[in-house]
Design a protein around this motif. Structure first.
Motif, PDB file in Angstrom:
ATOM      1  N   LYS A 226      -1.794   0.522  11.958  1.00 28.63           N
ATOM      2  CA  LYS A 226      -1.440  -0.504  12.944  1.00 28.63           C
ATOM      3  C   LYS A 226      -1.301  -1.886  12.310  1.00 28.63           C
ATOM      4  CE  LYS A 226      -4.930   0.563  15.604  1.00 28.63           C
ATOM      5  NZ  LYS A 226      -5.871   0.527  16.764  1.00 28.63           N
ATOM      6  N   ASP A 227      -2.071  -2.128  11.267  1.00 27.43           N
ATOM      7  CA  ASP A 227      -2.046  -3.432  10.589  1.00 27.43           C
ATOM      8  C   ASP A 227      -0.843  -3.496   9.638  1.00 27.43           C
ATOM      9  OD1 ASP A 227      -2.494  -5.745   9.123  1.00 27.43           O
ATOM     10  OD2 ASP A 227      -4.646  -5.410   8.929  1.00 27.43           O
ATOM     11  N   ARG A 228       0.105  -4.361   9.930  1.00 27.67           N
ATOM     12  CA  ARG A 228       1.317  -4.457   9.117  1.00 27.67           C
ATOM     13  C   ARG A 228       1.012  -4.823   7.666  1.00 27.67           C
ATOM     14  NH1 ARG A 228       6.431  -5.423  11.340  1.00 27.67           N
ATOM     15  NH2 ARG A 228       6.809  -6.871   9.627  1.00 27.67           N
ATOM     16  N   ALA A 229      -0.067  -5.574   7.448  1.00 35.56           N
ATOM     17  CA  ALA A 229      -0.419  -6.004   6.096  1.00 35.56           C
ATOM     18  C   ALA A 229      -0.747  -4.817   5.189  1.00 35.56           C
ATOM     19  CB  ALA A 229      -1.599  -6.973   6.151  1.00 35.56           C
ATOM     20  N   LEU A 230      -1.061  -3.668   5.784  1.00 36.10           N
ATOM     21  CA  LEU A 230      -1.441  -2.488   5.009  1.00 36.10           C
ATOM     22  C   LEU A 230      -0.278  -1.538   4.766  1.00 36.10           C
ATOM     23  CD1 LEU A 230      -4.852  -1.629   6.754  1.00 36.10           C
ATOM     24  CD2 LEU A 230      -4.495  -2.931   4.644  1.00 36.10           C
ATOM     25  N   TRP A 231       0.873  -1.823   5.355  1.00 40.15           N
ATOM     26  CA  TRP A 231       1.992  -0.878   5.272  1.00 40.15           C
ATOM     27  C   TRP A 231       2.417  -0.599   3.834  1.00 40.15           C
ATOM     28  CZ3 TRP A 231       6.048  -2.162   9.674  1.00 40.15           C
ATOM     29  CH2 TRP A 231       5.442  -1.928  10.919  1.00 40.15           C
ATOM     30  N   GLU A 232       2.660  -1.645   3.065  1.00 43.07           N
ATOM     31  CA  GLU A 232       3.185  -1.467   1.706  1.00 43.07           C
ATOM     32  C   GLU A 232       2.219  -0.666   0.843  1.00 43.07           C
ATOM     33  OE1 GLU A 232       4.878  -4.189  -2.026  1.00 43.07           O
ATOM     34  OE2 GLU A 232       4.500  -5.104  -0.056  1.00 43.07           O
ATOM     35  N   GLN A 233       0.940  -0.986   0.948  1.00 45.30           N
ATOM     36  CA  GLN A 233      -0.078  -0.285   0.157  1.00 45.30           C
ATOM     37  C   GLN A 233      -0.170   1.188   0.565  1.00 45.30           C
ATOM     38  OE1 GLN A 233      -3.983  -2.041   0.563  1.00 45.30           O
ATOM     39  NE2 GLN A 233      -5.023  -0.185  -0.092  1.00 45.30           N
ATOM     40  N   GLU A 234      -0.162   1.462   1.861  1.00 46.21           N
ATOM     41  CA  GLU A 234      -0.294   2.825   2.350  1.00 46.21           C
ATOM     42  C   GLU A 234       0.927   3.662   1.980  1.00 46.21           C
ATOM     43  OE1 GLU A 234      -2.330   5.949   4.148  1.00 46.21           O
ATOM     44  OE2 GLU A 234      -2.994   3.927   3.582  1.00 46.21           O
ATOM     45  N   LEU A 235       2.114   3.077   2.107  1.00 49.49           N
ATOM     46  CA  LEU A 235       3.332   3.806   1.756  1.00 49.49           C
ATOM     47  C   LEU A 235       3.358   4.142   0.267  1.00 49.49           C
ATOM     48  CD1 LEU A 235       6.030   1.931   3.879  1.00 49.49           C
ATOM     49  CD2 LEU A 235       5.232   4.280   4.195  1.00 49.49           C
ATOM     50  N   ALA A 236       2.967   3.180  -0.567  1.00 52.98           N
ATOM     51  CA  ALA A 236       2.949   3.416  -2.014  1.00 52.98           C
ATOM     52  C   ALA A 236       1.996   4.557  -2.364  1.00 52.98           C
ATOM     53  CB  ALA A 236       2.556   2.138  -2.743  1.00 52.98           C
TER      54      ALA A 236
END
Length: 365
Positions: free
Chosen positions: A63-73
């Motif tokens: 839900k937290d957009r700030a975590l998207w890049e890290q989670e996708l990687a």
């Protein structure tokens, strides 16, 4: 006299829904309840955000957009590791039963004229062994699974150039579907691959591969894999043969559909199942196990899935309501029909207004 207010036109409603979804996605922390409510009404095609919405609805994106890049990687790297582990050739080299080539010196005393002494061949290593632990039997089962996946992938939506044809793009997409299904089967030995899983995977991969963000589109295979796993986690009992006759297996699910129809249209349920003896397993088995992917054109399937994926408890309850609505929408034809005509109608469901179908289904709550 003042004129009466004008009803909003379909294009205006589309723009309004689009702006509301874009606003919901722009928040630092996504309100999933709000997003589910909006997505259940359909994600506008022109917004270019269906890929992101589905990933959120399936829990792939936090839900937290700030975590998207890290989670996708992290997930995409994990998928590459799965490919390295599960996609190399399993026959030949070190994977072949009996050991790898170039390491025969330890058995030299047992070899005469190129043949092993019969007493030195363990029963489970015999090529004709049918034992579950036999490496040869495992290789045969794996090869059979690969052949089934290949056949099904080639049959996936043959009328859509995205999936079929001689273009390098179509072949690349087929390769991605194949990779995902094989890796899933290897990681889920209890279910492995079941015919038809390709049809459930297809909408996910199509939406992710057509993401306007080219970086996301390039990682469609990895993203589709994890979303496919998440989607099937709530449906796996329908694919487990050992549970077929249980309350949680496919027969139990078909029984729920019958009960739902009886609740909302007892006359139709009685005529269909008692008078004409058209039981749900004759037509709804495919509806349910393949999430309606064979009953409508592909664009309509995508819109139906907007609603299916919006259910916080998983797609099954919403799916059953849609199936029940499908029956109610053709009730006049069913009530006038016999076994043959009703079965033919339900096994080849007529074109319908998807918006109206989903509206009727929503009323069955």
């Amino acid at each position: 006299m003042a004129s009466s207010p004008r009803s909003p036109q379909p294009a205006e409603l589309e723009i309004s829904r689009q702006s509301r979804i874009l606003a919901a996605l722009s928040k630092k922390v996504i309100d999933l309840d709000e997003l589910r409510m909006l997505a259940a009404q359909g994600v506008p095609d022109g917004a270019g955000v269906r890929s992101t919405v589905w990933k959120l609805l399936l829990g792939y994106l936090p839900k937290d957009r700030a975590l998207w890049e890290q989670e996708l990687a992290k997930k995409r790297s994990q998928y590459e590791a799965f490919k390295d582990e599960f996609l190399p050739n399993t026959v030949g080299g070190s994977s072949t039963p009996g050991g790898s080539e170039g390491h025969s010196d330890g058995n030299a005393e047992h070899v005469e004229n190129g043949f092993l002494d019969r007493s030195e061949i363990a029963q489970d290593d015999h090529p004709l062994s049918l034992g579950k632990t036999s490496q040869w039997n495992q290789v045969a089962e794996h090869s059979e699974m690969i052949e089934q996946v290949d056949r099904d992938v080639k049959r996936t939506h043959p009328d859509i150039h995205f999936f079929c044809g001689d273009s390098s793009f179509a072949k690349s997409n087929q390769d991605s579907l194949r990779n995902i299904l094989i890796i899933f089967a290897k990681l889920n030995a209890g279910i492995r691959y079941v015919q038809g899983m390709n049809e459930i995977l297809a909408p996910l991969f199509f939406v992710f591969r057509n993401d306007p963000d080219y970086k996301n589109a390039n990682f469609a295979e990895a993203d589709s894999f994890f979303c496919f796993v998440e989607l099937l986690s709530g449906l796996r009992d329908n694919f487990c043969q050992k549970l077929d006759n249980s309350a949680v297996g496919i027969r139990g699910t078909l029984s729920k559909l019958s009960q739902l129809l009886k609740k909302y249209d007892g006359e139709l349920q009685h005529h269909l199942e008692i008078t004409t003896e058209v039981n749900p397993q004759f037509y709804a088995f495919r509806w349910i196990t393949l999430l309606l992917t064979q009953e409508f054109n592909f664009a309509d399937i995508i819109h139906i899935w907007d609603t299916l994926l919006s259910d916080p408890d998983g797609p099954q309850e919403t799916l059953l309501r849609i199936c029940c609505a499908m029956l109610i929408l053709v009730r006049k034809r069913l009530l006038a029909g016999d076994f043959s005509s009703n079965l033919k109608l339900l096994q080849s469901y007529p074109p319908t207004n998807i918006g109206h179908l989903l509206y009727v289904a929503n009323k069955l709550q």
